[in-house]
Design a protein around this motif. Structure first.
Motif, PDB file in Angstrom:
ATOM      1  N   THR A 291       0.730  -1.220   0.146  1.00  0.00           N
ATOM      2  CA  THR A 291      -0.012  -0.022   0.108  1.00  0.00           C
ATOM      3  C   THR A 291       0.552   1.119   0.252  1.00  0.00           C
ATOM      4  OG1 THR A 291      -1.836  -1.039   0.993  1.00  0.00           O
ATOM      5  CG2 THR A 291      -1.836   1.065   1.313  1.00  0.00           C
ATOM      6  N   THR A 292       0.581   2.449  -1.175  1.00  0.00           N
ATOM      7  CA  THR A 292       1.748   3.586  -1.157  1.00  0.00           C
ATOM      8  C   THR A 292       0.412   4.458  -0.807  1.00  0.00           C
ATOM      9  OG1 THR A 292       1.315   3.937  -3.909  1.00  0.00           O
ATOM     10  CG2 THR A 292       2.833   2.414  -2.831  1.00  0.00           C
ATOM     11  N   ASN A 293       0.861   6.242  -0.639  1.00  0.00           N
ATOM     12  CA  ASN A 293      -0.249   6.554  -0.691  1.00  0.00           C
ATOM     13  C   ASN A 293      -0.942   7.130  -0.891  1.00  0.00           C
ATOM     14  OD1 ASN A 293       1.340   7.726   1.382  1.00  0.00           O
ATOM     15  ND2 ASN A 293       2.480   9.263  -0.553  1.00  0.00           N
ATOM     16  N   GLU A 294      -1.157   6.830  -3.371  1.00  0.00           N
ATOM     17  CA  GLU A 294      -2.391   6.780  -3.839  1.00  0.00           C
ATOM     18  C   GLU A 294      -2.779   5.416  -4.262  1.00  0.00           C
ATOM     19  OE1 GLU A 294      -1.835   9.229  -6.964  1.00  0.00           O
ATOM     20  OE2 GLU A 294      -0.171   9.724  -6.322  1.00  0.00           O
ATOM     21  N   TYR A 295      -2.153   4.075  -4.149  1.00  0.00           N
ATOM     22  CA  TYR A 295      -2.427   3.236  -4.598  1.00  0.00           C
ATOM     23  C   TYR A 295      -1.992   1.778  -3.190  1.00  0.00           C
ATOM     24  CZ  TYR A 295      -3.648   5.809  -9.083  1.00  0.00           C
ATOM     25  OH  TYR A 295      -3.485   6.173 -10.008  1.00  0.00           O
ATOM     26  N   VAL A 296      -2.885   0.731  -3.738  1.00  0.00           N
ATOM     27  CA  VAL A 296      -2.634  -0.480  -3.436  1.00  0.00           C
ATOM     28  C   VAL A 296      -2.381  -1.894  -4.396  1.00  0.00           C
ATOM     29  CG1 VAL A 296      -3.637  -2.525  -1.873  1.00  0.00           C
ATOM     30  CG2 VAL A 296      -4.138  -0.440  -1.482  1.00  0.00           C
ATOM     31  N   TYR A 297      -0.677  -2.242  -4.060  1.00  0.00           N
ATOM     32  CA  TYR A 297      -0.430  -2.798  -5.520  1.00  0.00           C
ATOM     33  C   TYR A 297      -0.817  -4.364  -5.333  1.00  0.00           C
ATOM     34  CZ  TYR A 297       1.290   1.206  -7.056  1.00  0.00           C
ATOM     35  OH  TYR A 297       1.353   2.478  -8.275  1.00  0.00           O
ATOM     36  N   ARG A 298      -0.555  -5.506  -5.979  1.00  0.00           N
ATOM     37  CA  ARG A 298      -1.170  -6.969  -6.116  1.00  0.00           C
ATOM     38  C   ARG A 298      -0.307  -7.510  -6.607  1.00  0.00           C
ATOM     39  NH1 ARG A 298      -4.847  -9.870  -2.562  1.00  0.00           N
ATOM     40  NH2 ARG A 298      -5.868 -11.660  -3.631  1.00  0.00           N
ATOM     41  N   LEU A 299       0.653  -8.851  -5.790  1.00  0.00           N
ATOM     42  CA  LEU A 299       0.966  -9.037  -6.984  1.00  0.00           C
ATOM     43  C   LEU A 299       0.563 -10.360  -6.817  1.00  0.00           C
ATOM     44  CD1 LEU A 299       3.189 -10.219  -8.789  1.00  0.00           C
ATOM     45  CD2 LEU A 299       4.844  -9.881  -6.803  1.00  0.00           C
ATOM     46  N   CYS A 300       0.414 -11.717  -7.032  1.00  0.00           N
ATOM     47  CA  CYS A 300       0.022 -12.492  -7.466  1.00  0.00           C
ATOM     48  C   CYS A 300       0.814 -14.101  -7.937  1.00  0.00           C
ATOM     49  CB  CYS A 300      -1.204 -13.142  -7.215  1.00  0.00           C
ATOM     50  SG  CYS A 300      -2.856 -12.290  -6.628  1.00  0.00           S
ATOM     51  N   PRO A 301       1.558 -14.281  -8.160  1.00  0.00           N
ATOM     52  CA  PRO A 301       3.116 -14.516  -8.686  1.00  0.00           C
ATOM     53  C   PRO A 301       2.360 -15.813  -9.661  1.00  0.00           C
ATOM     54  CG  PRO A 301       4.135 -14.606  -6.295  1.00  0.00           C
ATOM     55  CD  PRO A 301       2.613 -14.360  -6.215  1.00  0.00           C
ATOM     56  N   PHE A 302       3.328 -15.502 -10.600  1.00  0.00           N
ATOM     57  CA  PHE A 302       2.759 -17.104 -11.500  1.00  0.00           C
ATOM     58  C   PHE A 302       1.126 -16.700 -12.449  1.00  0.00           C
ATOM     59  CE2 PHE A 302       5.984 -18.821  -8.903  1.00  0.00           C
ATOM     60  CZ  PHE A 302       6.697 -18.796  -9.809  1.00  0.00           C
ATOM     61  N   LYS A 303       0.364 -15.490 -11.625  1.00  0.00           N
ATOM     62  CA  LYS A 303      -0.950 -14.973 -12.247  1.00  0.00           C
ATOM     63  C   LYS A 303      -1.152 -13.388 -13.351  1.00  0.00           C
ATOM     64  CE  LYS A 303      -3.055 -18.873  -9.784  1.00  0.00           C
ATOM     65  NZ  LYS A 303      -1.778 -19.000  -8.916  1.00  0.00           N
ATOM     66  N   LEU A 304      -1.153 -12.775 -11.823  1.00  0.00           N
ATOM     67  CA  LEU A 304      -0.861 -11.209 -12.023  1.00  0.00           C
ATOM     68  C   LEU A 304      -0.027 -10.190 -10.689  1.00  0.00           C
ATOM     69  CD1 LEU A 304      -3.417  -9.556 -10.149  1.00  0.00           C
ATOM     70  CD2 LEU A 304      -4.953 -11.877 -11.704  1.00  0.00           C
ATOM     71  N   VAL A 305      -0.776  -8.848 -11.877  1.00  0.00           N
ATOM     72  CA  VAL A 305       0.021  -7.818 -11.120  1.00  0.00           C
ATOM     73  C   VAL A 305      -1.766  -7.060 -11.275  1.00  0.00           C
ATOM     74  CG1 VAL A 305       1.796  -5.958 -10.420  1.00  0.00           C
ATOM     75  CG2 VAL A 305       2.305  -8.567 -11.622  1.00  0.00           C
ATOM     76  N   SER A 306      -2.300  -6.316 -10.085  1.00  0.00           N
ATOM     77  CA  SER A 306      -2.417  -5.193 -10.536  1.00  0.00           C
ATOM     78  C   SER A 306      -2.702  -4.021  -9.402  1.00  0.00           C
ATOM     79  CB  SER A 306      -4.354  -5.588  -9.669  1.00  0.00           C
ATOM     80  OG  SER A 306      -4.523  -5.911  -8.669  1.00  0.00           O
ATOM     81  N   GLN A 307      -3.697  -3.314  -9.464  1.00  0.00           N
ATOM     82  CA  GLN A 307      -3.257  -1.929  -8.941  1.00  0.00           C
ATOM     83  C   GLN A 307      -4.541  -1.511  -8.936  1.00  0.00           C
ATOM     84  OE1 GLN A 307      -2.882   2.505 -11.124  1.00  0.00           O
ATOM     85  NE2 GLN A 307      -0.679   1.936 -10.111  1.00  0.00           N
ATOM     86  N   LYS A 308      -5.313  -0.606  -7.272  1.00  0.00           N
ATOM     87  CA  LYS A 308      -5.851  -0.200  -7.146  1.00  0.00           C
ATOM     88  C   LYS A 308      -5.884   0.534  -6.466  1.00  0.00           C
ATOM     89  CE  LYS A 308     -10.201  -1.875  -4.579  1.00  0.00           C
ATOM     90  NZ  LYS A 308     -10.911  -2.857  -4.229  1.00  0.00           N
ATOM     91  N   PRO A 309      -6.996   2.162  -6.409  1.00  0.00           N
ATOM     92  CA  PRO A 309      -6.562   2.768  -5.938  1.00  0.00           C
ATOM     93  C   PRO A 309      -6.910   2.973  -4.290  1.00  0.00           C
ATOM     94  CG  PRO A 309      -8.326   3.798  -7.850  1.00  0.00           C
ATOM     95  CD  PRO A 309      -7.557   1.967  -7.675  1.00  0.00           C
TER      96      PRO A 309
END
Length: 524
Positions: free
Chosen positions: A415-433
């Motif tokens: 979690t950063t000031n603006e986003y929540v970054y999510r890494l699911c190895p071998f599947k996907l990476v996403s960014q959510k406000p």
């Protein structure tokens, strides 16, 4: 081991003095023999030794001025005893800034530099010691991960064999239940068709009966003199039957409706006339103000009058009764014959009746057969899906010894000031406000992306959500040695291309044997 221990202790207090010109490293001191002329390291010239560090550049490579700023392409060697040696540009010598931690670069600038080498060396040794501890513990955990995957992989392979065997048995069961289902559905369908046909026949008969009743009522209403026939004149009293749109039913039009005859009896009226006038005919039994000029639909009840229409109808009926009573007193006449009873409104008989016991029994049997078949078919699909997932996981490239396999079913967030970054190895990476909103894909698993000699040091995730007027988003994940698994940073070095760092024991290499922390202390 004793030698290694002694070397490790040297930075703490001992130094070795080797005579050499200022700015020359220990590795190059043998090129600077004060008993001989100096030859430039690039071989471009040879000069008397007293011209070394005389603040005049004689060599093209600047090697005759290692301790001054005379040569623009020269370099000064910081001894940095107690820390790490360092080369700096000759232009920084005596420039008023302490570049060497021992301050030797500012020997003639008038600036007093504190010797920070021992303190920096101490901090670096602590940092190296900490890194060494992380590496040792991480590698220990990595060996556990490797052993766990070996065991898990064997269990999954055994599970695959069991599922493959179960699949064959279940496929046979599904086919047997399919045959039973089809066998049960055939008599069910035949019985339902018989029931449907019988009901449709009953409906047709009921409609015909209602149609006959409507025709009889219309005939009775049209037969004004109740002589058993409907004449042209009687038919002409209903202008709504007009065919040319002039609002009047002419004699010719009436005769055409009667099939060329001058009159018709009840039987002929039903067979020939009723079908032609049915949709236009307006019953005299209905209020003239009714918004429905045609005969009511045979399958629905006629619309009920509104309260206002009922009031108007009652007033008109009272006026008509008064007028009729006055006329009757002056001209009494025979009362007209009563109208035929109105046809029945739509009834529940319009809905198909329940199945008889025999048909329902066949339906129940077929439904039971269908349920068993569908349940077995779902079980087969679930088994096939589990089998595919297992086979895919077993065949996946989880590193040289499967050390990254434990990441397969995990997800990690930062979690950063603006986003929540999510890494699911071998599947996907996403960014959510952070404050809410839909996630944006930063890429799905592509491949291992490290350099050729270290391929498993990075992952590539590709084909994420497209940027506005730009490429699809993508992410490179660098794998760093750590005792714990965590996403430690996320940056966007270039537009729509993200860089993420993940610490994991699986990225730890085997630590070197115990010895000096830094083998580059040639100035000790």
């Amino acid at each position: 081991m004793l030698l290694a221990l002694l070397l490790a202790l040297l930075p703490l207090g001992w130094t070795v003095e080797v005579k050499r010109p200022r700015g020359v490293s220990l590795a190059n001191h043998h090129f600077y023999d004060e008993t001989k002329p100096f030859t430039c390291l690039d071989g471009s010239a040879t000069v008397p030794f007293d011209q070394v560090n005389d603040d005049y550049c004689d060599c093209k490579d600047g090697s005759d001025e290692p301790g001054t700023a005379a040569c623009p392409n020269g370099s000064f060697h910081c001894t940095n005893a107690g820390y790490r040696p360092l080369y700096i540009l000759s232009s920084r010598v005596n420039d008023g800034v302490c570049d060497c931690c021992d301050g030797t670069d500012e020997y003639n600038s008038g600036i007093v530099c504190d010797n920070m080498c021992k303190e920096k060396g101490r901090k670096e040794r602590e940092s190296l010691q900490e890194m060494a501890e992380v590496t040792r513990e991480g590698f220990r955990l990595k060996k556990i991960l490797i052993e766990d995957w070996k065991k898990t992989r064997e269990e999954k392979q055994q599970k695959v064999l069991e599922l493959q065997s179960g699949k064959k048995s279940l496929e046979e069961q599904v086919e047997a239940l399919r045959a039973l289902k089809e066998e049960a559905e055939k008599p069910e369908q035949e019985a339902k068709q018989r029931h449907q046909k019988l009901w449709e026949e009953q409906q047709a008969a009921s409609r015909a009966q209602r149609e006959q009743a409507l025709a009889a009522e219309a005939f009775q209403e049209l037969d004004d003199d109740a002589d058993g026939t409907v004449t042209l004149a009687e038919l002409q009293t209903h202008p709504e039957l007009d065919g040319d749109g002039d609002g009047v039913l002419s004699e010719e039009e009436a005769q055409a409706l009667l099939g060329g005859d001058a009159h018709t009896d009840a039987a002929s009226f039903h067979d020939r006339v009723w079908a032609a006038i049915r949709d236009k005919y307006r019953s005299e039994a209905l209020p003239t103000e009714s918004p429905e000029p045609s005969i009511p639909d045979l399958t629905t009840a006629p619309p009920l009058p509104t309260e206002e229409e009922e009031e108007v109808e009652e007033e008109e009926e009272e006026e008509e009764e008064e007028d009729d009573s006055e006329v009757q007193e002056e001209h009494p006449k025979e009362a007209p014959p009563p109208l035929a009873p109105p046809p029945p409104a739509s009834t529940p008989e319009d809905k198909m009746p329940p199945y008889d016991e025999q048909t329902q029994a066949l339906i129940d049997a077929a439904q039971e057969a269908r349920s068993k078949f569908e349940e077995a078919e779902r079980s087969l699909k679930d088994l096939e899906e589990s089998l595919r997932d297992l086979e895919q996981e077993i065949s996946f490239d989880f590193g040289p010894q499967g050390e990254f396999a434990y990441l397969y079913s995990q997800c990690y967030e930062l979690t950063t000031n603006e986003y929540v970054y999510r890494l699911c190895p071998f599947k996907l990476v996403s960014q959510k406000p952070k404050l809410g909103g839909s996630p944006t894909s930063l890429g799905t698993w592509g491949s291992w992306a490290g350099p050729e000699h270290d391929r498993f040091s990075a992952m590539k995730y590709e084909q994420g959500t497209g940027c506005w007027q730009g490429p699809n988003r993508s992410t490179t994940v660098r794998l760093l040695c750590g005792k714990e698994t965590a996403v430690t940073s996320t940056t966007e070095p270039s537009r729509c291309e993200y860089l993420m760092e993940l610490t994991t024991p699986a990225a730890c290499s085997e630590p070197p044997p115990d010895g000096p922390l830094d083998g580059n202390h040639d100035e000790l």
